[in-house]
Design a protein around this motif. Structure first.
Motif, PDB file in Angstrom:
ATOM      1  N   SER A 260       0.828  -1.212   0.000  1.00  0.00           N
ATOM      2  CA  SER A 260       0.000   0.000   0.000  1.00  0.00           C
ATOM      3  C   SER A 260       0.860   1.259   0.000  1.00  0.00           C
ATOM      4  CB  SER A 260      -0.926  -0.002   1.229  1.00  0.00           C
ATOM      5  OG  SER A 260      -1.767  -1.129   1.219  1.00  0.00           O
ATOM      6  N   VAL A 261       1.896   1.290   0.822  1.00  0.00           N
ATOM      7  CA  VAL A 261       2.738   2.494   0.909  1.00  0.00           C
ATOM      8  C   VAL A 261       3.474   2.728  -0.402  1.00  0.00           C
ATOM      9  CG1 VAL A 261       4.771   3.477   2.028  1.00  0.00           C
ATOM     10  CG2 VAL A 261       2.987   2.412   3.407  1.00  0.00           C
ATOM     11  N   ILE A 262       4.071   1.669  -0.964  1.00  0.00           N
ATOM     12  CA  ILE A 262       4.788   1.818  -2.239  1.00  0.00           C
ATOM     13  C   ILE A 262       3.841   2.304  -3.335  1.00  0.00           C
ATOM     14  CG2 ILE A 262       5.942   0.528  -4.077  1.00  0.00           C
ATOM     15  CD1 ILE A 262       7.214  -1.207  -1.935  1.00  0.00           C
ATOM     16  N   SER A 263       2.659   1.700  -3.406  1.00  0.00           N
ATOM     17  CA  SER A 263       1.710   2.056  -4.468  1.00  0.00           C
ATOM     18  C   SER A 263       1.211   3.484  -4.302  1.00  0.00           C
ATOM     19  CB  SER A 263       0.528   1.074  -4.448  1.00  0.00           C
ATOM     20  OG  SER A 263       0.964  -0.252  -4.612  1.00  0.00           O
TER      21      SER A 263
ATOM     22  N   ALA B   3      -5.029   3.152 -10.167  1.00  0.00           N
ATOM     23  CA  ALA B   3      -5.260   4.313  -9.297  1.00  0.00           C
ATOM     24  C   ALA B   3      -4.887   5.625  -9.977  1.00  0.00           C
ATOM     25  CB  ALA B   3      -4.441   4.155  -8.007  1.00  0.00           C
ATOM     26  N   LEU B   4      -4.081   5.571 -11.029  1.00  0.00           N
ATOM     27  CA  LEU B   4      -3.597   6.807 -11.661  1.00  0.00           C
ATOM     28  C   LEU B   4      -4.699   7.651 -12.306  1.00  0.00           C
ATOM     29  CD1 LEU B   4      -0.112   6.030 -13.251  1.00  0.00           C
ATOM     30  CD2 LEU B   4      -0.663   7.746 -11.547  1.00  0.00           C
ATOM     31  N   PRO B   5      -5.658   7.087 -13.059  1.00  0.00           N
ATOM     32  CA  PRO B   5      -6.642   7.960 -13.738  1.00  0.00           C
ATOM     33  C   PRO B   5      -7.389   8.885 -12.783  1.00  0.00           C
ATOM     34  CG  PRO B   5      -6.732   5.757 -14.661  1.00  0.00           C
ATOM     35  CD  PRO B   5      -5.815   5.675 -13.485  1.00  0.00           C
ATOM     36  N   VAL B   6      -7.979   8.350 -11.734  1.00  0.00           N
ATOM     37  CA  VAL B   6      -8.745   9.204 -10.821  1.00  0.00           C
ATOM     38  C   VAL B   6      -7.824  10.173 -10.091  1.00  0.00           C
ATOM     39  CG1 VAL B   6      -8.646   7.556  -8.899  1.00  0.00           C
ATOM     40  CG2 VAL B   6     -10.507   9.210  -9.017  1.00  0.00           C
ATOM     41  N   SER B   7      -6.596   9.751  -9.805  1.00  0.00           N
ATOM     42  CA  SER B   7      -5.646  10.632  -9.115  1.00  0.00           C
ATOM     43  C   SER B   7      -5.240  11.795 -10.017  1.00  0.00           C
ATOM     44  CB  SER B   7      -4.409   9.840  -8.688  1.00  0.00           C
ATOM     45  OG  SER B   7      -4.783   8.733  -7.889  1.00  0.00           O
TER      46      SER B   7
ATOM     47  N   TYR C 215      -7.890   8.015  -0.432  1.00  0.00           N
ATOM     48  CA  TYR C 215      -8.753   7.260  -1.347  1.00  0.00           C
ATOM     49  C   TYR C 215      -8.053   5.992  -1.850  1.00  0.00           C
ATOM     50  CZ  TYR C 215     -11.473   6.112  -5.498  1.00  0.00           C
ATOM     51  OH  TYR C 215     -12.200   5.455  -6.445  1.00  0.00           O
ATOM     52  N   ASN C 216      -6.811   6.161  -2.310  1.00  0.00           N
ATOM     53  CA  ASN C 216      -6.110   5.010  -2.871  1.00  0.00           C
ATOM     54  C   ASN C 216      -5.629   4.039  -1.798  1.00  0.00           C
ATOM     55  OD1 ASN C 216      -6.196   5.595  -5.732  1.00  0.00           O
ATOM     56  ND2 ASN C 216      -4.895   7.352  -5.263  1.00  0.00           N
ATOM     57  N   PHE C 217      -5.270   4.555  -0.640  1.00  0.00           N
ATOM     58  CA  PHE C 217      -4.825   3.651   0.430  1.00  0.00           C
ATOM     59  C   PHE C 217      -5.962   2.701   0.840  1.00  0.00           C
ATOM     60  CE2 PHE C 217      -3.618   2.346   4.699  1.00  0.00           C
ATOM     61  CZ  PHE C 217      -2.255   2.133   4.560  1.00  0.00           C
ATOM     62  N   ILE C 218      -7.176   3.241   0.928  1.00  0.00           N
ATOM     63  CA  ILE C 218      -8.321   2.395   1.292  1.00  0.00           C
ATOM     64  C   ILE C 218      -8.575   1.348   0.206  1.00  0.00           C
ATOM     65  CG2 ILE C 218     -10.825   2.401   1.650  1.00  0.00           C
ATOM     66  CD1 ILE C 218     -10.504   5.130   2.984  1.00  0.00           C
ATOM     67  N   GLN C 219      -8.543   1.805  -1.066  1.00  0.00           N
ATOM     68  CA  GLN C 219      -8.797   0.871  -2.175  1.00  0.00           C
ATOM     69  C   GLN C 219      -7.753  -0.249  -2.210  1.00  0.00           C
ATOM     70  OE1 GLN C 219     -11.431   1.082  -4.305  1.00  0.00           O
ATOM     71  NE2 GLN C 219     -12.189   2.812  -3.112  1.00  0.00           N
ATOM     72  N   ILE C 220      -6.482   0.118  -2.076  1.00  0.00           N
ATOM     73  CA  ILE C 220      -5.398  -0.873  -2.185  1.00  0.00           C
ATOM     74  C   ILE C 220      -5.364  -1.765  -0.948  1.00  0.00           C
ATOM     75  CG2 ILE C 220      -2.880  -1.106  -2.306  1.00  0.00           C
ATOM     76  CD1 ILE C 220      -2.886   1.518  -3.928  1.00  0.00           C
ATOM     77  N   TRP C 221      -5.615  -1.194   0.218  1.00  0.00           N
ATOM     78  CA  TRP C 221      -5.584  -1.978   1.456  1.00  0.00           C
ATOM     79  C   TRP C 221      -6.621  -3.099   1.434  1.00  0.00           C
ATOM     80  CZ3 TRP C 221      -2.227  -2.052   5.433  1.00  0.00           C
ATOM     81  CH2 TRP C 221      -2.618  -2.678   6.615  1.00  0.00           C
ATOM     82  N   ASN C 222      -7.773  -2.817   0.837  1.00  0.00           N
ATOM     83  CA  ASN C 222      -8.860  -3.808   0.818  1.00  0.00           C
ATOM     84  C   ASN C 222      -8.881  -4.656  -0.451  1.00  0.00           C
ATOM     85  OD1 ASN C 222      -9.951  -2.966   3.331  1.00  0.00           O
ATOM     86  ND2 ASN C 222     -10.959  -1.242   2.326  1.00  0.00           N
TER      87      ASN C 222
END
Length: 273
Positions: A74-77, A146-150, A198-205
């Motif tokens: 998650s942190v790297i991503s 995750a890049l498009p929305v970011s 937003y991305n941490f939650i998505q990637i974590w789950n």
């Protein structure tokens, strides 16, 4: 007085939302202190005695290996998404060139691609690259999706920054690289907080890519590791609730640290189309 009366429906809605989100969390935490027998007898009651047996079970299992893998991925991503997303949004928001609009629309289209349609190509690509069943197989797909929305969030936020800042920096001899990293990027804190949360939650789950691209217990992330509490004929629900309680702590911690910036970042990203 009239203003306060008009705010009553908003407070009522806020209380309903608080109950809607708070009750499941409270049930999760209280269930984690029950024994399996106590849960089967009265699943919705408070625990008679707060047992730590489920948390002791986590320490004796591979839970913290799964936890560490999830934190690492998650942190790297998220860091990569913030850096790449912010850099990609800079020319889209601050420079005028022929393909500016088509490129931005291309990133918008990227948000509409279903993850499941890419599973087989990404699986074959990962195997060909020799990354299958390693923890390094996961950041690539996570960053790509995750890049498009970011980029959309960063672009809309950058468009709102005054151009006078950019013009003043250029007059002082500031090049594009220094202009972005020294002047503009520090002002993106609300957008960075929004993208990170937003991305941490998505990637974590995330579950499906972790299931397809890893196979061994050594490289499993937390969503996959929860299957350890599933037996052949029964499920250790209090044990799962204890794992979920500990697993939700990083999300709560990150949200509490960055919550003030999130609303501003989301609002800034939704003002302009």
């Amino acid at each position: 007085m009239l203003k306060r009366i008009r705010q009553i429906p908003l407070y009522a809605l806020a209380i309903i939302l608080l109950l809607f989100t708070g009750i499941p969390f409270f049930v999760m935490v209280s269930t984690s202190f029950k024994t399996q027998f106590e849960f089967m007898n009265s699943p919705w009651s408070l625990p008679d005695s707060f047992s730590l047996a489920n948390y002791q079970l986590l320490f004796e299992s591979e839970f913290f290996r799964f936890f560490f893998n999830s934190v690492l991925v998650s942190v790297i991503s998220v860091v990569a998404v913030i850096v790449l997303g912010a850099m990609a949004s800079f020319p889209l928001a601050r420079m005028r060139f022929k393909l500016n609009r088509p490129l931005f629309i291309l990133f918008l289209v990227g948000m509409m691609i279903p993850i499941h349609t890419t599973l087989i190509p990404i699986f074959l690509l990962t195997k060909n690259m020799g990354l299958y069943d390693t923890i390094w197989a996961l950041p690539g797909p996570y960053i790509a999706f995750a890049l498009p929305v970011s980029i959309v969030i960063f672009t809309q936020f950058l468009k709102e920054l005054p151009k006078e800042l950019e013009e003043s920096a250029k007059m002082d001899g500031c090049g594009p690289f220094r202009l972005f990293w020294k002047i503009l990027f520090p002002l993106l804190t609300p957008a960075v907080a929004t993208v990170a949360i937003y991305n941490f939650i998505q990637i974590w789950n995330e579950f499906i890519f972790a299931l397809v691209l890893t196979n061994s217990e050594e490289n499993a992330t937390l969503p996959l590791g929860l299957r350890e509490f599933y037996g052949q004929f029964s499920v250790n629900v209090p044990g799962i609730m204890a794992a979920l309680t500990l697993g939700s702590l990083p999300l709560l911690l990150v949200y509490l640290v960055a919550q003030e910036k999130i609303v501003k970042g989301i609002a800034a990203g939704s003002v302009k189309g």
